[in-house]
Design a protein around this motif. Structure first.
Motif, PDB file in Angstrom:
ATOM      1  N   LYS A  88      -5.931  26.708 -18.545  1.00 17.49           N
ATOM      2  CA  LYS A  88      -6.532  27.486 -17.456  1.00 17.49           C
ATOM      3  C   LYS A  88      -7.973  27.025 -17.254  1.00 17.49           C
ATOM      4  CE  LYS A  88      -3.664  31.498 -17.200  1.00 17.49           C
ATOM      5  NZ  LYS A  88      -2.955  31.076 -16.015  1.00 17.49           N
ATOM      6  N   VAL A  89      -8.325  26.755 -15.992  1.00 20.89           N
ATOM      7  CA  VAL A  89      -9.704  26.444 -15.625  1.00 20.89           C
ATOM      8  C   VAL A  89     -10.030  27.223 -14.356  1.00 20.89           C
ATOM      9  CG1 VAL A  89      -9.759  24.173 -16.731  1.00 20.89           C
ATOM     10  CG2 VAL A  89      -9.105  24.342 -14.339  1.00 20.89           C
ATOM     11  N   PHE A  90     -11.314  27.467 -14.140  1.00 20.75           N
ATOM     12  CA  PHE A  90     -11.709  28.243 -12.969  1.00 20.75           C
ATOM     13  C   PHE A  90     -11.387  27.486 -11.680  1.00 20.75           C
ATOM     14  CE2 PHE A  90     -14.525  29.847  -9.711  1.00 20.75           C
ATOM     15  CZ  PHE A  90     -14.364  31.218  -9.842  1.00 20.75           C
ATOM     16  N   ALA A  91     -11.787  26.222 -11.618  1.00 19.08           N
ATOM     17  CA  ALA A  91     -11.583  25.441 -10.401  1.00 19.08           C
ATOM     18  C   ALA A  91     -11.517  23.956 -10.715  1.00 19.08           C
ATOM     19  CB  ALA A  91     -12.713  25.713  -9.405  1.00 19.08           C
ATOM     20  N   LEU A  92     -10.895  23.227  -9.794  1.00 15.78           N
ATOM     21  CA  LEU A  92     -10.902  21.773  -9.807  1.00 15.78           C
ATOM     22  C   LEU A  92     -11.546  21.303  -8.511  1.00 15.78           C
ATOM     23  CD1 LEU A  92      -7.238  20.810 -10.870  1.00 15.78           C
ATOM     24  CD2 LEU A  92      -9.277  20.873 -12.327  1.00 15.78           C
ATOM     25  N   ILE A  93     -12.448  20.347  -8.632  1.00 16.34           N
ATOM     26  CA  ILE A  93     -12.931  19.606  -7.467  1.00 16.34           C
ATOM     27  C   ILE A  93     -12.568  18.153  -7.734  1.00 16.34           C
ATOM     28  CG2 ILE A  93     -14.902  18.892  -6.072  1.00 16.34           C
ATOM     29  CD1 ILE A  93     -16.281  21.515  -6.791  1.00 16.34           C
TER      30      ILE A  93
END
Length: 184
Positions: A88-93
């Motif tokens: 789980k990660v907050f966001a991917l860019i």
């Protein structure tokens, strides 16, 4: 979950990442955002960027977690996507993301492209997914970049004149991080 950290994953072969492309510039700007910190490190195995080395490094050393936006460029985007299949990660860019080894032996040896992408798992482990791609990228065919956007249902920022995003600044990326920070 709140966004507190950014981790920049460079492309392979980047040398000293603080002085390569936009990485150091972006790190400095993110560290100026209130309640944010940014990590940028020279990666182990920087030329081949093997999944078996990079993903454990991301977890144990870079501490990518559910309060982290992973900013992955090129091989770093491939690593970010594979990491998010199981974490789980907050966001991917994703910047200059692609789906195959492009017929290149070094890319094949990295290990990212030897099985299907698990788009649904990535989407379920990540709150926000943004992608920057350019139709004039000299290394990545547009159809592969579009395949990533479609598979991840990413918020795609499509350009026609940015190549492989190797400039020394990247203000649009900073604006994207600020917007993510505001939305959390």
């Amino acid at each position: 979950m709140a966004l507190k950290r950014a981790v920049i994953l460079p492309g392979n072969g980047a040398g000293n990442v603080e002085h390569c492309n936009w990485y150091g510039w972006v790190k400095k700007r993110i560290n100026e955002i209130s309640d944010m910190s940014c990590v940028l490190r020279n990666m182990p195995d920087p030329v081949t960027a093997r999944e078996s080395i990079w993903l454990p490094f991301m977890e144990k050393e870079l501490k990518c977690d559910d309060e982290t936006v992973i900013i992955g460029h090129s091989s770093g985007a491939a690593a970010a996507m594979r990491y998010a299949e199981t974490h789980k990660v907050f966001a991917l860019i994703l910047v200059g993301a692609y789906t195959s080894d492009l017929g290149d032996e070094n890319e094949r040896e990295s290990g990212y492209f030897n099985r299907p992408w698990e788009w649904e798992k990535i989407r379920s482990n990540v709150k926000y997914i943004l992608q920057f791609g350019s139709t004039d990228d000299p290394f990545l065919p547009w159809d592969e970049q579009q395949e990533v956007a479609n598979g991840l249902k990413a918020d795609l920022h499509k350009y026609v004149d940015r190549g492989h995003f190797q400039n020394t600044t990247f203000p649009e990326l900073i604006n994207a991080v600020k917007k993510l920070k505001t939305n959390c």
